[in-house]
Scaffold this active site. Structure first.
Site, PDB file in Angstrom:
ATOM      1  N   ASP A 182       0.866  -1.174   0.000  1.00  0.00           N
ATOM      2  CA  ASP A 182       0.000   0.000   0.000  1.00  0.00           C
ATOM      3  C   ASP A 182       0.904   1.226   0.000  1.00  0.00           C
ATOM      4  OD1 ASP A 182      -1.715   2.096   0.472  1.00  0.00           O
ATOM      5  OD2 ASP A 182      -2.505   1.320   2.372  1.00  0.00           O
ATOM      6  N   ILE A 183       0.991   1.914  -1.129  1.00  0.00           N
ATOM      7  CA  ILE A 183       1.930   3.036  -1.219  1.00  0.00           C
ATOM      8  C   ILE A 183       1.522   4.214  -0.350  1.00  0.00           C
ATOM      9  CG2 ILE A 183       2.706   2.374  -3.520  1.00  0.00           C
ATOM     10  CD1 ILE A 183       1.085   4.806  -4.597  1.00  0.00           C
TER      11      ILE A 183
ATOM     12  N   ALA B  31      -1.270   3.949  -9.378  1.00  0.00           N
ATOM     13  CA  ALA B  31      -1.982   5.216  -9.538  1.00  0.00           C
ATOM     14  C   ALA B  31      -3.481   4.990  -9.511  1.00  0.00           C
ATOM     15  CB  ALA B  31      -1.594   5.892 -10.857  1.00  0.00           C
ATOM     16  N   TRP B  32      -4.204   6.044  -9.150  1.00  0.00           N
ATOM     17  CA  TRP B  32      -5.653   6.094  -9.362  1.00  0.00           C
ATOM     18  C   TRP B  32      -5.834   6.592 -10.789  1.00  0.00           C
ATOM     19  CZ3 TRP B  32     -10.032   6.333  -5.647  1.00  0.00           C
ATOM     20  CH2 TRP B  32     -11.242   6.682  -6.270  1.00  0.00           C
TER      21      TRP B  32
ATOM     22  N   THR C 120       1.206  12.085 -16.411  1.00  0.00           N
ATOM     23  CA  THR C 120       0.168  12.085 -17.445  1.00  0.00           C
ATOM     24  C   THR C 120       0.075  13.403 -18.194  1.00  0.00           C
ATOM     25  OG1 THR C 120      -2.247  11.908 -17.758  1.00  0.00           O
ATOM     26  CG2 THR C 120      -1.492  12.778 -15.678  1.00  0.00           C
TER      27      THR C 120
ATOM     28  N   TYR D 286      -8.339  14.179 -11.727  1.00  0.00           N
ATOM     29  CA  TYR D 286      -7.237  13.269 -12.036  1.00  0.00           C
ATOM     30  C   TYR D 286      -5.974  14.056 -12.350  1.00  0.00           C
ATOM     31  CZ  TYR D 286      -4.405   9.983 -14.755  1.00  0.00           C
ATOM     32  OH  TYR D 286      -3.377   9.221 -15.249  1.00  0.00           O
TER      33      TYR D 286
ATOM     34  N   TRP E 236      -2.474   8.111 -23.638  1.00  0.00           N
ATOM     35  CA  TRP E 236      -3.114   7.237 -24.622  1.00  0.00           C
ATOM     36  C   TRP E 236      -2.457   5.857 -24.640  1.00  0.00           C
ATOM     37  CZ3 TRP E 236      -5.422   9.701 -29.607  1.00  0.00           C
ATOM     38  CH2 TRP E 236      -6.104  10.881 -29.296  1.00  0.00           C
TER      39      TRP E 236
END
Length: 284
Positions: A36-37, A58-59, A99, A123, A148
């Site tokens: 669990d980061i 990541a979420w 991202t 995000y 992408w």
């Protein structure tokens, strides 16, 4: 070299681990059930003894993040902070995957690595916060922004489009969002090449070269799947509204890679032709 790959069940991480194992590197692969980061003590123990930490955890649920920004922030910002702090203490280099959503998508020329960030979604905001945390806590870092992504190891646009085309016989795909379809295997290779090259700490863009729209990519996917690309019709983002705004322009420049002497990924269309069979088949 001893590598720790966090978020190892994800599409990109699978290709990172496969590449490192094929080279004979010492790899510790941990998914969220193992690490669990957001737990600083667990992160500290996991990072100790490694030379490089690659954070693929990541979420990534873009639309749910709009209503659950605090939860997304914990994973996308607090987690990287713990990893960065632990990496610095262990003398390890941290690779943080970020991202295109950190930009507003209003540009008409490729975004440079140092261009001003202006995220328009939860995000994007949480991933940008993760970048700040990494810069603050780990002087020896590589932040690699991508976009992408598609690959054999998880749900992705090509398999979704190929399945929809086969089931419906026709479909509409947005033609007013531009970006760079990027194979996770190519991004994994780029991450490893950056580390091998001892690239200077900083921010890099890890996407294919060239650009297209989702409509253009969908036509290439349908053709690779053995169907007539004419069954794909263009539509607009307004006709496919989602809770989180999508960047209209997600093309990223690769100047920092060139300066570091690391070759960018090739043209998206050429790379898709190489990847298509494997990606459409998926992992067993």
């Amino acid at each position: 070299m001893r590598w720790l790959v966090a978020g190892s069940s994800g599409m990109l991480a699978q290709d990172v681990v496969d590449l490192l194992v094929s080279r004979g590197d010492d790899v510790t692969a941990v998914d969220r059930e193992v690490l669990d980061i957001t737990d600083p003590a667990a992160v500290g123990s996991a990072v100790a003894g490694h030379d490089v930490v690659v954070n693929c955890a990541a979420w990534t649920a873009v639309d749910p993040a709009e209503a659950q920004e605090a939860a997304a922030f914990t994973v996308n910002a607090v987690g990287p902070q713990h990893l960065a702090r632990a990496a610095h203490r262990a003398g390890a280099r941290l690779v943080q995957i970020s991202t295109d959503y950190v930009f507003d998508g209003h540009a008409d020329v490729p975004y440079g690595e140092d261009d001003a960030a202006a995220p328009r979604s939860a995000y994007g905001r949480t991933k940008l916060a993760g970048e700040w945390a990494v810069r603050a806590e780990a002087p020896d870092h590589l932040i690699v922004r991508t976009a992408w992504l598609y690959g054999a190891g998880g749900p992705c646009f090509p398999r979704t489009i190929a399945r929809a085309a086969a089931e419906r016989g026709a479909l509409q795909v947005v033609d007013d969002q531009r970006g760079q379809p990027t194979w996770t295997r190519d991004l994994a290779d780029l991450v490893v090449r950056l580390v091998d090259a001892g690239a200077p700490s900083g921010t890099y863009h890890g996407t294919s070269s060239g650009e297209t729209t989702w409509y253009g990519f969908a036509r290439a996917v349908v053709e690779a799947a053995g169907m007539d690309p004419a069954i794909v019709a263009p539509t607009t983002s307004e006709g496919a509204a989602r809770p989180a705004p999508r960047p209209a322009y997600s093309v990223l420049g690769h100047e920092a890679l060139v300066r570091a002497g690391v070759a960018p990924v090739g043209d998206w269309a050429e790379r898709w032709r190489v990847a298509a069979d494997e990606v459409l088949a998926g992992r067993p």
